[in-house]
Design an enzyme around this catalytic site. Structure first.
Site, short mmCIF file in Angstrom:
data_model
loop_
_atom_site.label_atom_id
_atom_site.label_comp_id
_atom_site.label_asym_id
_atom_site.label_seq_id
_atom_site.Cartn_x
_atom_site.Cartn_y
_atom_site.Cartn_z
N ASP A 1 -10.61 101.39 30.67
CA ASP A 1 -9.69 101.84 31.35
C ASP A 1 -8.86 101.17 32.10
OD1 ASP A 1 -7.58 103.68 32.77
OD2 ASP A 1 -8.68 105.22 32.51
N LYS B 1 0.69 102.52 33.60
CA LYS B 1 1.44 102.21 35.16
C LYS B 1 2.25 101.19 34.94
CE LYS B 1 -2.03 104.79 37.30
NZ LYS B 1 -0.94 106.53 37.75
N TYR C 1 -11.42 109.92 35.78
CA TYR C 1 -10.35 109.99 34.95
C TYR C 1 -9.93 109.51 34.17
CZ TYR C 1 -6.10 112.56 34.25
OH TYR C 1 -4.64 113.34 33.53
#
Length: 489
Positions: free
Chosen positions: A282, A310, A187
């Site tokens: 990522d 995050k 994702y």
């Protein structure tokens, strides 16, 4: 001896896949129906009544009753009113051990006082946003460049999704090539071109509702741990516009739910060099959680571009950014400079003073407290304890961790296999995944009723606030759930 990383020992990937393969070839074992009914009646109906009323009201105004996918829990979402360290409190006064940690950003634990004080000071002076430059943008960028091996420049954005979008645009401008290859099952946010091969490798566009198929003309996926499949895709792309980038999560799709062989990233790096593609890591989850130098520091592999999210804002909003070598980051330069075609990006709230300050002071505290290592030790402890409980109750469940990223697979929903050559089986496999997801949701509800908050009932993020006492208490709660699983006497 201090390593600076949360991973004390890399998991035995072959053994994990063997266990997961065994799990998904067994009948689903979830909470006994009679025990699930007790949880629903005795806990959710009696002890979460205020949450139920508020969510029912919210459903009249908010689709599904909640704004965030992680907040939707079976049988209904709970309303939380306090977060502190290792704990959460809900509207009804119930207290929980927090292994969601906001989906991963709070390595220090929730709402740390040291960071909060600095944010309050900033709010009393600058306020949360001005639309103009603030010193903390520089301080945060300097700190990231100091720690991340491949990052010479950094630009903050509003989210990990935005950062992934920016990385693709930069890669295409830098290489003058078209195709983007992602690892199946991963994702990378919800932008059109990357909403491909979601959750289960091989699904291609099947789960990408609302997106026209032609959008994926220049997007391909390859199976985790399969360098041959990746090279075959790169070879084909030479005659179809070339490959601009290969993007992956360095611990594996879905935060390592499908873990990668330790040397796999090195192999991808070599293939990217061979075929002239940029390598994009990522590191939304892994940057500053695996270690201050991220997964790239741990694996010793240098990507061309790194996606942040995050932890980069310390649990505060507008958490996203892109870093990389100067020769590539020039495509993100602001202003009216000529001579370089610039990637189209923006964001009113990107790099706002509040998020930049929160990110900067969070990284300082992570350094000072050696928080990655502390969180990793907690991850090791909870994983070892879960493995003992699984053995004790003779359950087919699988527990493993990459430091403070912990996995507890009870049904293996995301480990099902799709063979694209047998396309007629794809729909039935997706249906099976949904059945398993329902069982996983019931396990998550049982954990919650015992005072443990997880991510979708299958993942746990530990933090520096998770002391041995916290972890041992959590294991007692997990044991109460395991005792109620079908087949346990």
């Amino acid at each position: 001896m201090s390593t600076g990383f949360s991973i004390s020992k890399y998991p035995d990937v072959k053994e994990i896949y063997k266990q997961l393969h065994d799990l998904i070839h067994q009948p689903i074992r979830s909470i006994k129906p009679v025990e699930m009914e007790k949880y629903l009646k005795d806990y959710y109906e009696k002890k979460c009544a205020k949450s139920k009323v508020m969510i029912a009201e919210a459903s009249e105004y908010i689709p599904g009753g909640v704004q965030h996918n992680l907040a939707f829990n079976y049988p209904f979402p709970l309303v939380f009113t306090k977060a502190s360290g290792a704990y959460l409190n809900d509207l009804d006064g119930n207290k929980y051990i927090d292994f969601l940690q906001a989906g991963g950003p709070t390595v220090l634990g929730s709402n740390p006082l040291s960071v909060r004080k600095k944010v309050i000071q900033l709010l009393e002076s600058t306020g949360p946003v001005t639309g103009l430059f603030h010193e903390y943008e520089l301080k945060l960028a300097e700190k990231i460049v100091e720690h991340m091996p491949s990052v010479q420049m950094f630009r903050m954005l509003g989210s990990g999704t935005e950062a992934c979008m920016a990385s693709i645009r930069v890669a295409r401008l830098a290489t003058k090539k078209k195709n983007v290859v992602k690892m199946g099952g991963a994702y990378h946010g919800w932008s059109d071109q990357l909403a491909y091969g979601l959750r289960l490798p091989g699904t291609r566009h099947f789960e990408s509702h609302g997106i026209p198929k032609h959008v994926f003309k220049y997007t391909q996926e390859f199976y985790p741990n399969d360098l041959n499949a990746l090279e075959n895709t790169l070879k084909r792309n030479r005659w179809r516009g070339g490959t601009a980038a290969v993007i992956l999560e360095p611990v594996g799709p879905e935060s390592g739910t499908r873990p990668l062989d330790f040397d796999f990233n090195k192999g991808v790096r070599e293939l990217c060099d061979k075929y002239g593609a940029l390598l994009i890591f990522d590191e939304v989850v892994t940057a500053f959680r695996i270690g201050l130098s991220g997964a790239q520091g741990y694996f010793g592999v240098t990507p061309d571009l790194t996606v942040f999210g995050k932890v980069v804002a310390g649990g505060y909003p507008s958490a996203g950014g892109l870093g990389g070598k100067k020769e590539y980051m020039k495509y993100l330069s602001a202003g009216l400079q000529t001579g370089v075609k610039k990637a189209l990006i923006g964001g009113t709230m990107a790099a706002n003073p509040l998020s930049s300050a929160a990110g900067y002071y969070t990284l300082l505290e992570i350094e000072k407290q050696k928080a990655c290592e502390k969180a990793g030790r907690a991850g090791d402890r909870i994983t070892a304890g879960l493995q003992k409980l699984i053995k004790k109750y003779n359950l087919p469940f699988v527990a493993f961790n990459q430091g403070s990223i912990c996995h507890l697979e009870t049904v293996g929903t995301m480990l099902l296999e799709i063979d694209i050559k047998k396309f007629w089986k794809i729909k039935s496999t997706i249906k099976e995944a949904h059945l398993r997801k329902k069982a996983m949701e019931e396990m998550g509800a049982a954990y919650m009723a015992e005072g443990i908050v997880t991510l979708a009932g299958s993942r746990l993020y530990t933090s520096a606030a998770d002391t041995d006492a916290v972890v041992d208490d959590a294991l007692k709660r997990f044991e109460r759930v395991f005792q109620k699983v079908e087949g346990v006497a």
